[in-house]
Design an enzyme around this catalytic site. Sequence first.
Site, PDB file in Angstrom:
ATOM      1  CD  GLU A 104      -3.007  -1.150   2.180  1.00  0.00           C
ATOM      2  OE1 GLU A 104      -4.208  -0.890   1.989  1.00  0.00           O
ATOM      3  OE2 GLU A 104      -2.552  -1.462   3.300  1.00  0.00           O
ATOM      4  CD  GLU A 124      -3.624  -6.271   3.746  1.00  0.00           C
ATOM      5  OE1 GLU A 124      -2.818  -5.328   3.788  1.00  0.00           O
ATOM      6  OE2 GLU A 124      -3.782  -6.971   2.724  1.00  0.00           O
TER       7      GLU A 124
END
Length: 686
Positions: A104, A124
């Site tokens: 990210e 995740e």
Amino acid sequence: MAAVETKFEGQVALVKIDNPPVNAAGIDVRIGLVNAVRELEEDDRVKVIALYAAGRTFVAGADIREFGQPPKQPMLPEVCEILEASAKPIVCVLHGTTLGGGLEIALSCQARVGIKGLKLGLPEVNLGLLPGAGGTQRLPRLVEGMTALTMITSGKPISAEAALEAGLLDDLQDGVPAEVALAAGRQVLDGALTPRVTAHLENRITTNDLDAFRAKTRGEVAERALKAAEASNLPLSDGLKEERRLFTEAMASNAHKGLKHAFFAERAVSHIPESKAEARDLQTGGVIGGGTMGSGIATAMLLAGMPVTLIEMEEGRVAFARDTITKNLEGAVKRGKLNAEQRDATLAKLTCTTDMSALADVDVVIEAVFESMDVKREVFGKLDQICKQGAILATNTSYLDVNEIAGVTSRPQDVIGLHFFSPAHVMRLLEVVVGKDTAPETVATSFKLAKKLRKVAVRSGVCDGFIGNRILAHYRKSTAYMQLDGAPFEQIDAALEDFGFAMGPFAVSDLAGQDIGWATRKRQAEFRPDEERYVEIADRVCEQGWFGRKSGKGFYIYDGKNRSVNPAVAEFAQAEREAKGIAARSFTDAEIVDRYMAAMVSEAARVVEDKIALRPIDVDAVFLFGYGFPRHWGGPLQYADITGLAVIVQRIEQYAQEDPYYWQVPALLRELVEAGKTFNDLNKEG
């Protein structure tokens, strides 16, 4: 040393992340990145910022030390927005395993250069979450829709080459991160590398992409991640808000609680009383028995680089054992774990013989012969005479008393149970069964061996079935009782598969072989209390020679990969009901799951109460890594905490009205409820 440092090379500012061991995106890294970018934006000398990391990897994800802690500012979403809004282009150089928050960060930069060998991913979902710092919004603006959705909902990493082809990377190079970062910064300066602001790009997920994924998406975790990715159709600022809302929802979900518990379980079980004992050196191994289990254990040792001597009792079985191990290694080649040259080199470390004296100098011997106390006692009597002093003498028994086996040797301190799960070279669980005389060094050495074999070792005390099979033997009875009382076995299987098990208990028994359970039931028959209900349906199946998949018929009938219900089983059930005066009744799927789990939790609690398992989390690890327990529930005792221990007690008391012998509330479970505590509280107490 600061977690983030800046160095100047002409008009390029080199910003280095240095937060060993994996450059996790902890608070020091986040503060350092924000400060560095803000300072460099004000520095007229700088035209380009080149971001990279020291060590073996770029940022590999979040800092697990912050899990469960109050959030610390700045949080990663804010950091990513600052990077993206930088007035000066940031080129990010990625190496090692760039995962989760690390990816990210990279997505927020204006260019990305990979170093060969790089893996990139958004894992995740493996913790019941979704990318919460813009991953679901920025990735679909860089790569085509199906690639983005696959990465977001599966959590599986992709290679650097795949990332370059997809457009996630702008370039792929060889070299060390600092040098590549400087070269990339200069490429931006001279126009050879064109920065792209992700916020200015169009989302590439189509309606067809979403429909295709919805058709195959299962479970709340993947569905929530899919919803976040769908929000990338909104303006970026709105999409980020929706992503954050869904991330917050995920943080509060039971799935996250269970998956986080499972994540930490693998680490928690390594903390044992014998941790400080000095482990012995392990270079060579021996295995006695070349059947499916013994060959699997030998394969695991070979794959760990250990020379192995395998003993068979009959000359004709030696070739069979070698062939089985060869096929196992061929499977590793097909899965890409070995190449042909490595396979041959690995196989060259194997010796198969009938001569037990060949075990004289090995460091560890694992017995994997027939599950008979007389046979095992005979084997260990011989090992005591043959093996060198200090060698670990291990039995792979599933149920038998390790103390009795050790008693036939002159060195019970070196005897231990190492209970592998089939196929032993694939399954991750290893129950380390510690006898009353087992030395701490022997335990520590066994855990060292488990790590070498890439197994998750769980310490167990001695009892019939140890942790896993003791609990299994108890809760498996609940399915037989429901079947006898009217629930078709195929409904029981289906209900538990919907709960999250890959296979229902009857299908599992068919896969393992019905004869195994039958042998155990016959062994235990003379000790069975008169008060205990006994269901004979499985015995009737076995009496027909229907042992499951290996015989083509068990509870199910098998035709290649296809299976169908064996109608004879319902006839056996009805005949037994009539003989015992039982009127069949219906069960809902929810009731099946509630009874099954109440039975599992009750015996698991007794295993902790009896100190067979060190902690509740050890029980959870056994079932996660050896019994296919649904990972999103975190294990049977984590499931109990999520459900509520008072609810479990209430269910057991309700079922006890039908069968007070089988359904009894464990003392530990009642004590926890009265004290307002959970099993996780016991884990924290150690």
